[in-house]
Design an enzyme around this catalytic site. Structure first.
Site, PDB file in Angstrom:
ATOM      1  N   GLU A   1      -3.443  -0.281   8.350  1.00  0.00           N
ATOM      2  CA  GLU A   1      -2.203   0.081   9.077  1.00  0.00           C
ATOM      3  C   GLU A   1      -2.247  -0.494  10.472  1.00  0.00           C
ATOM      4  O   GLU A   1      -3.300  -0.505  11.124  1.00  0.00           O
ATOM      5  CB  GLU A   1      -2.057   1.598   9.235  1.00  0.00           C
ATOM      6  CG  GLU A   1      -1.497   2.317   8.058  1.00  0.00           C
ATOM      7  CD  GLU A   1      -1.303   3.807   8.326  1.00  0.00           C
ATOM      8  OE1 GLU A   1      -0.925   4.184   9.444  1.00  0.00           O
ATOM      9  OE2 GLU A   1      -1.556   4.583   7.386  1.00  0.00           O
TER      10      GLU A   1
ATOM     11  N   TYR B   1      -4.311   0.986  15.709  1.00  0.00           N
ATOM     12  CA  TYR B   1      -3.090   0.880  16.506  1.00  0.00           C
ATOM     13  C   TYR B   1      -3.398   0.786  17.990  1.00  0.00           C
ATOM     14  O   TYR B   1      -2.677   0.153  18.735  1.00  0.00           O
ATOM     15  CB  TYR B   1      -2.230   2.138  16.359  1.00  0.00           C
ATOM     16  CG  TYR B   1      -1.577   2.360  15.021  1.00  0.00           C
ATOM     17  CD1 TYR B   1      -2.261   2.961  13.964  1.00  0.00           C
ATOM     18  CD2 TYR B   1      -0.245   2.010  14.828  1.00  0.00           C
ATOM     19  CE1 TYR B   1      -1.627   3.209  12.755  1.00  0.00           C
ATOM     20  CE2 TYR B   1       0.388   2.264  13.608  1.00  0.00           C
ATOM     21  CZ  TYR B   1      -0.314   2.856  12.581  1.00  0.00           C
ATOM     22  OH  TYR B   1       0.317   3.104  11.382  1.00  0.00           O
TER      23      TYR B   1
ATOM     24  N   ARG C   1       0.856  -1.190   0.000  1.00  0.00           N
ATOM     25  CA  ARG C   1       0.000   0.000   0.000  1.00  0.00           C
ATOM     26  C   ARG C   1       0.893   1.241   0.000  1.00  0.00           C
ATOM     27  O   ARG C   1       1.714   1.414   0.892  1.00  0.00           O
ATOM     28  CB  ARG C   1      -0.886  -0.023   1.260  1.00  0.00           C
ATOM     29  CG  ARG C   1      -1.691   1.217   1.426  1.00  0.00           C
ATOM     30  CD  ARG C   1      -2.455   1.295   2.750  1.00  0.00           C
ATOM     31  NE  ARG C   1      -3.056   2.605   2.830  1.00  0.00           N
ATOM     32  CZ  ARG C   1      -3.182   3.337   3.927  1.00  0.00           C
ATOM     33  NH1 ARG C   1      -2.795   2.870   5.093  1.00  0.00           N
ATOM     34  NH2 ARG C   1      -3.723   4.539   3.874  1.00  0.00           N
TER      35      ARG C   1
ATOM     36  N   ASN D   1      -7.224   1.832   9.942  1.00  0.00           N
ATOM     37  CA  ASN D   1      -5.907   1.863  10.562  1.00  0.00           C
ATOM     38  C   ASN D   1      -6.162   1.642  12.045  1.00  0.00           C
ATOM     39  O   ASN D   1      -6.891   2.412  12.674  1.00  0.00           O
ATOM     40  CB  ASN D   1      -5.243   3.230  10.367  1.00  0.00           C
ATOM     41  CG  ASN D   1      -4.910   3.513   8.905  1.00  0.00           C
ATOM     42  OD1 ASN D   1      -5.069   2.642   8.039  1.00  0.00           O
ATOM     43  ND2 ASN D   1      -4.455   4.714   8.627  1.00  0.00           N
TER      44      ASN D   1
ATOM     45  N   GLU E   1      -7.090   8.342   7.025  1.00  0.00           N
ATOM     46  CA  GLU E   1      -7.400   8.929   8.333  1.00  0.00           C
ATOM     47  C   GLU E   1      -8.034  10.318   8.253  1.00  0.00           C
ATOM     48  O   GLU E   1      -7.474  11.310   8.744  1.00  0.00           O
ATOM     49  CB  GLU E   1      -6.150   8.943   9.220  1.00  0.00           C
ATOM     50  CG  GLU E   1      -5.654   7.541   9.509  1.00  0.00           C
ATOM     51  CD  GLU E   1      -4.713   7.455  10.708  1.00  0.00           C
ATOM     52  OE1 GLU E   1      -4.459   8.474  11.360  1.00  0.00           O
ATOM     53  OE2 GLU E   1      -4.238   6.330  10.998  1.00  0.00           O
TER      54      GLU E   1
ATOM     55  N   HIS F   1      -2.942  11.002   1.251  1.00  0.00           N
ATOM     56  CA  HIS F   1      -2.376  10.756   2.588  1.00  0.00           C
ATOM     57  C   HIS F   1      -1.729  12.061   3.073  1.00  0.00           C
ATOM     58  O   HIS F   1      -0.537  12.119   3.334  1.00  0.00           O
ATOM     59  CB  HIS F   1      -1.374   9.590   2.539  1.00  0.00           C
ATOM     60  CG  HIS F   1      -1.071   8.976   3.876  1.00  0.00           C
ATOM     61  ND1 HIS F   1      -1.194   7.629   4.128  1.00  0.00           N
ATOM     62  CD2 HIS F   1      -0.636   9.508   5.037  1.00  0.00           C
ATOM     63  CE1 HIS F   1      -0.846   7.364   5.386  1.00  0.00           C
ATOM     64  NE2 HIS F   1      -0.495   8.496   5.954  1.00  0.00           N
TER      65      HIS F   1
HETATM   66  C1  BGC Z   1      -0.679   7.519   9.745  1.00  0.00           C
HETATM   67  C2  BGC Z   1       0.765   7.334   9.351  1.00  0.00           C
HETATM   68  C3  BGC Z   1       1.661   7.417  10.570  1.00  0.00           C
HETATM   69  C4  BGC Z   1       1.245   6.328  11.541  1.00  0.00           C
HETATM   70  C5  BGC Z   1       2.096   6.255  12.793  1.00  0.00           C
HETATM   71  C6  BGC Z   1      -1.056   6.811  11.015  1.00  0.00           C
HETATM   72  O1  BGC Z   1      -1.886   7.649  11.748  1.00  0.00           O
HETATM   73  O2  BGC Z   1      -1.532   7.163   8.703  1.00  0.00           O
HETATM   74  O3  BGC Z   1       1.080   8.298   8.398  1.00  0.00           O
HETATM   75  O4  BGC Z   1       3.012   7.293  10.240  1.00  0.00           O
HETATM   76  O5  BGC Z   1      -0.072   6.559  11.947  1.00  0.00           O
HETATM   77  O6  BGC Z   1       2.004   7.400  13.563  1.00  0.00           O
END
Ligand code: BGC
Length: 532
Positions: free
Chosen positions: A407, A337, A105, A335, A195, A150
């Site tokens: 992500e 995390y 991607r 995404n 995002e 992006h």
């Molecule tokens: C973003 C990336 C960023 C990653 C880590 C995501 O919010 O899409 O561009 O590098 O988080 O912070």
């Protein structure tokens, strides 16, 4: 001493819970991924390309920002050269091929293709750059997944109001049409916006990041509305003008922050928080009724009237717009995390900033889960369980859309080739994805490890690293070196399972067979400048 004991007890607890997840999987189902599950990795244009003014590229708001306010960014870093993927892209394809990624991607830098942003002037060198990259990936059997935006807004458009100007809906549609015309013959999986909630909420509420505009009352909500309409416009153009000929699927990738209630009594507030965070960026597309999530609409109206406004600061959609946006995604991209905890604000609490510390509209405070552990990026507490909960919530809210994790990744610092923590991170999050699939019956298309190579980490410059490959920023060619995590990930991909050999946890280049290595190396010309 007692602090140390607490930390130790905490780590044991976290380890035990992760062990439990692993056992649940081995007992109940399987550590294997279904045959149609795809593994990939990602980058974004400004973060890796460099070549900021090369060959007719126009300026983006990030080019302007880093040059005008160098002190804002750690180490006064800029993305002027970054990983130099504009010149070294063959090395990226090589890294992806060595891991046997199924997809890569990457994103298109808007003013590299359209120097002013407008579709009347196209930059042939920019067009060729992405075309060559796509061809090279396909030649390796790696599917290109392309993000159209992006965060590199052309400066001319920012000067006209950027995402707060309703005209951007059309400008983005025109840009998307150009990109489809150029690449839809070869690209079959698309993402419109990366995002949108980070761009609208985090950037405008904090006033840091490229626009440097801090305006919390209107900008986040105008931006939210226009991003939803811009996405839908790009989807409709694809659907009508390109899909019949080229096929393909398209979606949008919000930042899917999972929100936990502080206590069971706070569940209703947590649900409102999820709607505020993700619902505003999903409900218009995926829900049956369309438009804003009703709970957020209500709170925003009440709050706006209390402030003396005559209408909601969350701008309304017309009936026509609601219909236009409904159903404009072929899969659910996210995404994912991290996880935050929400509780009602108390007297004396500072008015929070959405979505980092709280929300004045929701009268809520956000904080990090106690059980979280950390990489270098403090704002991304590591909390794998949130991944499963987030995916199950999406299924429960919007039905059985197949989910693509676009992500997920771990941040480290310094030169760390033996990145055991990143290996654990990937394993722990993939475990939760398996649990979501096998226990909660969530449909999952695949997983994207962020990021293929180290990159310009926005305000953190080059200090925070996410790469499966390390970049040597002191070398003119920005040499790429595989980290342990890239070996581990290639094992998972080869086995299609988390049940991998012990040797996968040790760096050992023999895992890429020497035949493969020579084949791949032969295909790529040596880097342009290898003098140092
Ligand atoms: C973003 C990336 C960023 C990653 C880590 C995501 O919010 O899409 O561009 O590098 O988080 O912070």
């Amino acid at each position: 001493m007692s602090l140390l004991k607490d930390v130790h007890a905490h780590l044991i607890l976290v380890r035990n819970e992760r062990m439990l997840a692993f056992l649940q999987l081995t007992w109940a189902s399987s550590l294997s991924f279904p045959s149609d599950f795809k593994f990939g990795s990602a980058t974004a244009s400004y973060q890796v390309e460099g070549g900021w003014d090369a060959d007719g590229k126009g300026p983006s708001i990030w080019d302007r920002y880093v040059h005008e306010f160098p002190g804002d960014i750690k180490g006064n870093a800029t993305g002027d050269v970054a990983g130099d993927s504009y010149h070294q892209w063959r090395e990226d394809v090589k890294a992806a091929a060595k891991m046997k990624l199924q997809f890569y991607r990457f994103s298109i830098n808007w003013p590299r293709v359209l120097p002013t942003g407008f579709a009347n002037e196209i930059n042939p060198a920019g067009v060729k750059y992405y075309s060559d990259l796509i061809d090279a990936l396909l030649a390796e059997g790696i599917e290109p997944i392309v993000t159209i935006f992006h965060w590199e807004l052309p400066v001319k458009m920012q000067d006209l109001g950027g995402w707060t100007n309703p005209l951007i809906v059309k400008w983005f549609g025109d840009y998307a049409r150009v990109v489809y015309t150029l690449y839809a013959d070869r690209v079959k999986t698309w993402l419109t916006l990366n995002e949108p909630n980070t761009v609208c909420d985090y950037f405008y509420n904090s006033g840091v990041f490229a626009t440097r505009i801090k305006e919390s009352d209107f900008a986040p909500f105008l931006c939210n509305k226009h991003m939803m309409l811009a996405h839908a416009t790009a989807y409709r153009i694809f659907d009508k003008e390109f899909r019949p000929k080229y096929k393909g699927k398209i979606s949008i990738a919000p930042h899917a922050l999972w929100i936990e209630p502080a206590t069971p009594e706070d569940e209703a507030l947590a649900e409102l928080g999820r709607q505020h965070q993700l619902g505003r960026y999903s409900h218009p597309i995926y829900s049956k009724e369309g438009g804003w999530p009703p709970s957020v609409e209500k709170v925003m109206l009440e709050h706006s009237l209390q402030q003396g406004h005559t209408e909601s600061r969350l701008p309304a959609f017309t009936e026509q717009e609601i219909e236009f946006m409904k159903g404009t995604a072929d899969y659910y991209a996210m995404n994912q995390y991290t996880t935050y905890v929400i509780r009602p604000s108390k007297a004396g609490d500072e008015a929070g900033m959405w979505f980092l510390t709280g929300s004045p509209e929701l009268q809520a405070t956000l904080y990090h889960p106690e059980k979280a552990t950390y990489g270098t990026a403090y704002i991304l507490p590591v909390y794998p369980e949130g991944m499963r909960k987030m995916m199950s919530w999406v299924k429960q809210q919007y039905g059985d859309y197949p989910i693509l994790i676009t992500e997920n990744g771990f941040s480290s610092t310094g030169s760390q080739l033996d990145d055991h923590q990143r290996v654990d991170y990937i394993k722990n999050y993939l475990e939760q994805i398996l649990l979501a699939m096998y226990k909660d019956k969530v449909k999952v298309m695949g997983y994207t490890a962020w990021s293929l190579i180290d990159s310009f980490e926005w305000m953190d410059g080059y200090e925070t690293k996410f790469g499966l490959y390390e970049i040597d920023y002191n070398h003119p060619n920005r040499t790429r070196t595989p980290r342990l995590s890239s070996f581990y990930y290639s094992c998972v991909i080869a086995e299609r399972s988390l049940d991998v050999a012990e040797s996968c946890y040790k760096k050992d280049s023999s895992k890429v067979s020497s035949d493969d290595k020579n084949e791949i190396d032969k295909k790529y010309s040596p880097p342009v400048n290898d003098e140092l």
